[in-house]
Every structure is written in C-alpha cells, then in structure tokens.
Design an enzyme around this catalytic site. Structure first.
Site, mmCIF file in Angstrom:
data_model
loop_
_atom_site.group_PDB
_atom_site.id
_atom_site.type_symbol
_atom_site.label_atom_id
_atom_site.label_comp_id
_atom_site.label_asym_id
_atom_site.label_seq_id
_atom_site.Cartn_x
_atom_site.Cartn_y
_atom_site.Cartn_z
ATOM 1 N N ARG A 33 37.286 33.763 0.984
ATOM 2 C CA ARG A 33 37.541 34.689 -0.139
ATOM 3 C C ARG A 33 36.588 34.456 -1.305
ATOM 4 O O ARG A 33 36.402 35.316 -2.151
ATOM 5 C CB ARG A 33 38.979 34.582 -0.610
ATOM 6 C CG ARG A 33 39.324 33.252 -1.228
ATOM 7 C CD ARG A 33 40.747 33.161 -1.689
ATOM 8 N NE ARG A 33 41.028 31.812 -2.171
ATOM 9 C CZ ARG A 33 42.225 31.385 -2.507
ATOM 10 N NH1 ARG A 33 43.257 32.181 -2.413
ATOM 11 N NH2 ARG A 33 42.387 30.156 -2.937
ATOM 12 N N ALA A 271 45.445 16.387 -14.071
ATOM 13 C CA ALA A 271 45.035 15.908 -12.738
ATOM 14 C C ALA A 271 46.209 15.182 -12.098
ATOM 15 O O ALA A 271 46.164 13.990 -11.841
ATOM 16 C CB ALA A 271 43.822 14.995 -12.860
ATOM 17 N N ASP A 313 43.588 20.094 3.950
ATOM 18 C CA ASP A 313 44.551 19.991 2.841
ATOM 19 C C ASP A 313 45.826 20.795 3.088
ATOM 20 O O ASP A 313 46.918 20.366 2.705
ATOM 21 C CB ASP A 313 43.917 20.484 1.533
ATOM 22 C CG ASP A 313 42.927 19.491 0.956
ATOM 23 O OD1 ASP A 313 42.779 18.394 1.526
ATOM 24 O OD2 ASP A 313 42.289 19.822 -0.065
ATOM 25 N N HIS A 445 19.845 -10.127 4.019
ATOM 26 C CA HIS A 445 19.758 -10.782 2.718
ATOM 27 C C HIS A 445 18.458 -10.357 2.043
ATOM 28 O O HIS A 445 17.427 -10.331 2.700
ATOM 29 C CB HIS A 445 19.760 -12.306 2.888
ATOM 30 C CG HIS A 445 19.577 -13.029 1.581
ATOM 31 N ND1 HIS A 445 20.598 -13.147 0.666
ATOM 32 C CD2 HIS A 445 18.487 -13.621 1.039
ATOM 33 C CE1 HIS A 445 20.152 -13.808 -0.396
ATOM 34 N NE2 HIS A 445 18.875 -14.103 -0.189
#
Ligand code: NAD
Length: 466
Positions: A33, A271, A313, A445
């Site tokens: 959309r 939030a 979601d 390292h």
C-alpha cells in the site's frame, strides 16, 4: 488461478518471502500500500541507522583530542542529517524494486482485502492509481507488519507536532532542545541516543524497574551507566499517567514510588511497543483467529483458514525484521513441499545506540528460571588491546552456558559495534556449539572479538587477560 502465491506487504518479511517463492518456481505477486521495503527500510531499521551514524560521528568529533587530532570545531546541519537518512531509505527502496523485477514478481501498489475463496482467499486490491483488481492464488501470505502502539486514553498518540511516534521522530523539521522518550525498548533508546548525541536534553521514562528490560540485567545496568555518562536522564519504575500538550511543548505526568511528578519538554516520543496490522484486511469475515493484535499460526505460518498464512510482525513477537524474513522463507519452503527445519533457530536482538547492545539466547536469569545451572563468563573491553587502541573501552561480553552439558545458552554484549560481533555467537548457537568448541576456536588478534573468546574462557576459570 492468477498466481501460485500472493504476498501482502513488502517489508523484510514479505519481499524476502516473494524472492524465495520465485526461486522455488512459484508465480508470485506482492501487494504493497505504501513503499517497497515496508517500515524497516523506509521508517525503521535503515533510516534510523543513518541518523545514528550522523550522531555518532558528531559525538566523535568532540573527542578528537583523545586521538591527537583537532579540527575547526564541530557543527551540524539538521535538515541535511534528515535528508541523508531519507536518501538512504530511498536507495534501499529502489533496491527492493530492482529485486522484484529481477525475480519477475508482479508488484501491485494498493490496499489489499481478503474474501472467501478456494483453495485460498481471494485478494481484492484497491489500487493506489485508482480502480480495483481481484486476484487469486493457491496460497496467500499476510506480511502486513505492525505499527506503533498508542494509548490515546492518556494522550500517548502522535499529533505529528509535539508528540511523536518513530515515524515523526525520523523527519522532524528541527532538532528539539528537550525531549521526553516514553519507553526504553530498542525504539526509545535508539532515538534517545541520537537526539542526545546532537545535544538535546533527553529524559527516558520506563515503567519497569530497568531500561532495556528484555536484556540481561548486567547489560541493562551497564547501558544505564554508559548512557548517563553521555547525559541521558532516566526515570525507571515510573509509569506515565497523562501526556498533555501546550503551545510550547508537552507535560508528562508520571507516578514513581507512589509519588506523582510532572516533567516538561519541547517534544515527547511515544515508544511503548508495537501492534500488528490486522485491521481492515477482512480477517473477521473469514474467521481468522487473531489474538491480542496478532494472527495465530501453527509452526509453519499457517493460519486456521485454508490457503492463508501469516509471517513476521503480524504473526507476533519477537518483532524483528530478521525474524520476519526467516519465518517467510520457512513458510514458503513449506508451501513448496520442502521440509525446512522448524523455526527454532536462535534470533539475535540488537539496539544500535551508542554504545550498542546485542544479545542472543537466554539471559542468566532466564537460564536459571528454565532450570539450568548456568556457568557464566564475563570479559570487559577495557583490557582488550584493540579496544584500548581504538579508544572504545566501554562495555563487556557475557556468556551463559549450561553447567551440565556445556551448551551455549546465551550471549550478551554492550560496546562498540557489538551488533556485528554477536553474529559469531549466533552461528555458534545455531550449530549447537559447546564451551569446548568455542575455547578451541582461534580468534584473530588484535580484534575486539577476542573479548568473546575470553568471556567463554572466563566461564570455565580460564580467562587469559584478567
Ligand atoms: P518495546 O516493547 O521493546 O519497549 C517498550 C517499553 O515501554 C517497555 O520497556 C515498556 O515497559 C515501556 N512502557 C510501556 N508503557 C509505558 C508507560 N505507560 N510508561 C513508561 N514506560 C512504558 O517497544 P519499542 O521500543 O517501541 O519497539 C517495538 C518493537 O520493535 C520491539 O519488539 C523491538 O524489538 C522492535 N525494534 C527493534 C529494533 C532493533 O532491533 N534495533 C529497533 C526498533 C524496534
């Protein structure tokens, strides 16, 4: 049938699903959309990372002397920061359009609704360009995502001016001088971090007793300290009871420890979580089972209605882009008759604040609650050579193992670029690594990743540099 598969929603759940479907030979359409790429690419993950990068670089400029450098003084052009963030989103949206073309996926821009049909519901699209088109397919996957949760009864809803959700917070006209952030999840903390980096006076209010409450308690504490050092203010165990607007700003009434208090600021960001986009799709008429804002599915994304699936979601937590993509791929492989492994892969969580926070698997407390006898290792970046050289000594790596089997149960990190490092532990957990496998792994390292190795060694009393 017009298609084998129709995907509704083109976020990281939907567009990735459509690509995988096309790879598997399914004739696929996708309905969107708004913009291709959904919230993640256009109004979430990606544009916020652009803003946070601007904030981080700006912050670093005030530490130039630490590196033996100087410049003419730092300043920022706020509209240009926003413009860059929008440009990044636009570019990624273009990338999705390219991918849809490449995989011969038909894109329909418009609003989709479902009607009864067989073997799957029919999809009617009210086209953005005008008119309607009804299309049919053997399978329909809902990937319509989620939006900011609002609580209008106490004023927690966007007015686009003084009260923002994440969408408004991405495109303001000016940088607010003072800001109240309600909620200390990933969204709240990322915006708090960005606006603080630009010098705003920011207070974060959290209803629970610590910030980033889903994270391991130690990491959450370390984050609180690190953010406070940068000037962020926090009110935890504080519940917002009312947000009111005035001409000059907002006033937020809260209750903490039985006491009422009011904070004022120019702007507030709400939030307090997100809620699935389940409305106006025709789900009620079809009898789709929806529970507390998300569509209920079985282990493969299937809903209770024949031919209809839901991923990402809209199918519930965790509300993360990578979980949506993962679920979508799994769902479409299942549809195509493959036998994908169950949806049990560990899912990392990342917060891109400064410092960053990243985690996967069980926290120490959750491991105990689940009946494990955890063995825990820790290693601080302040004694890691690369971190000292880079001037990035803040933070730590924490690892949680099962004391009996040596299985890696969880990893929790705070520090510079830990959102990149966490993937090492995600691979380890996915491959069911034990402490022996990790101890026997050679870490380059000098790297900050050596702190990951040391954290594992520490869990077994073998750390080399502390
Ligand atoms: P969240 O649910 O993660 O956090 C909301 C917080 O608000 C909670 O800690 C809650 O206790 C608090 N809260 C709720 N009501 C309150 C009130 N009245 N007063 C004070 N505090 C209150 O939600 P979010 O941060 O909005 O994010 C939404 C989803 O999006 C989350 O699942 C998150 O994981 C996801 N997300 C992820 C990222 C990322 O991965 N970097 C970024 C943004 C969003």
């Amino acid at each position: 049938m017009d298609f084998d598969l129709i995907v509704i929603g083109s976020g990281p759940g939907g567009y990735v699903t459509a690509i995988r479907a096309s790879q598997l030979g399914l004739k696929t359409a996708i309905v969107e959309r708004a913009e291709l790429g959904g919230i993640c690419l256009n109004w979430g993950c990606i544009p916020t990372k652009a803003l946070l990068k601007s904030g981080e670089v700006y912050e670093q400029l005030s530490h130039l002397a630490d590196y033996g450098l100087s410049s003419g003084g730092a300043s920022f052009d706020f509209p240009k920061i926003i413009e860059r963030s929008r440009g990044v989103a636009k570019k990624m949206e273009g990338g999705v359009a390219f991918l849809m073309k490449k995989h011969k996926i038909e894109v329909l821009f418009g609003v989709a609704t479902l009607e009864k049909g067989a073997p799957a519901p029919k999809v009617t699209v009210a086209l953005n360009a005008g008119g309607k088109r009804t299309i049919t397919a053997k399978h329909v996957i809902l990937a319509t995502g989620a939006r900011a949760r609002t609580i209008p009864a106490i004023g927690l809803e966007s007015d686009g001016d003084r009260v923002w959700t994440y969408r408004d917070a991405l495109v303001p006209k000016a940088c607010p001088k003072s800001l109240i952030v309600i909620g200390s999840g990933a969204i709240g903390i990322e915006f708090a971090s960005f606006y603080r980096a630009l010098g705003a006076d920011v207070t974060v209010i959290e209803a629970l007793d610590r910030i980033l409450p889903v994270e391991d308690e130690e990491v959450s504490k370390a984050a609180h300290k690190a953010f406070e050092k940068r000037g962020l203010k926090f009110r935890v165990a504080a519940k917002v009871t009312k947000l009111s607007k005035s001409k000059t700003g907002v006033s937020v009434a809260l209750e903490a420890g039985g006491k009422a208090e009011t904070l004022i600021a120019e702007v507030a960001i709400v939030a307090v979580g997100i809620t699935g986009n389940v409305e106006n799709l025709g789900l009620e008429a079809l009898g789709v089972t929806v529970d507390r804002g998300h569509v209920v599915t079985d282990g493969h994304g299937k809903t209770n209605v024949a031919g209809l699936y839901a991923i990402g979601d809209i199918a519930g937590p965790p509300w993360l882009a990578h979980k949506a993509s993962h679920e979508g791929v799994h769902c479409v492989e299942h549809i195509a008759g493959l036998k994908p492994a169950g949806l049990t892969a560990p899912i990392p969580g990342c917060t891109y604040s400064n410092p960053q926070i990243a985690s996967v698997g069980l926290t120490e407390a959750a491991a105990k609650a689940a009946g494990h006898e955890p063995k825990v290792g820790r290693f601080p970046f302040r004694v890691n050579g690369k971190a000292v050289a880079a001037g990035e000594i803040e933070g730590l790596v924490k690892t949680v193992f099962d004391g009996r089997t040596g299985a890696l149960l969880g990893a929790h990190m705070i520090g510079h670029e830990v959102t990149e490092m966490i993937q090492g532990f995600v691979v380890a957990m996915t491959l069911e690594a034990t402490e022996e496998d990790l101890m026997a792994t050679v870490f380059a390292h000098p790297t900050m990743s050596e702190a990951m190795h040391e954290s594992v060694l520490d869990a077994y009393g073998r750390a080399l540099h502390i």
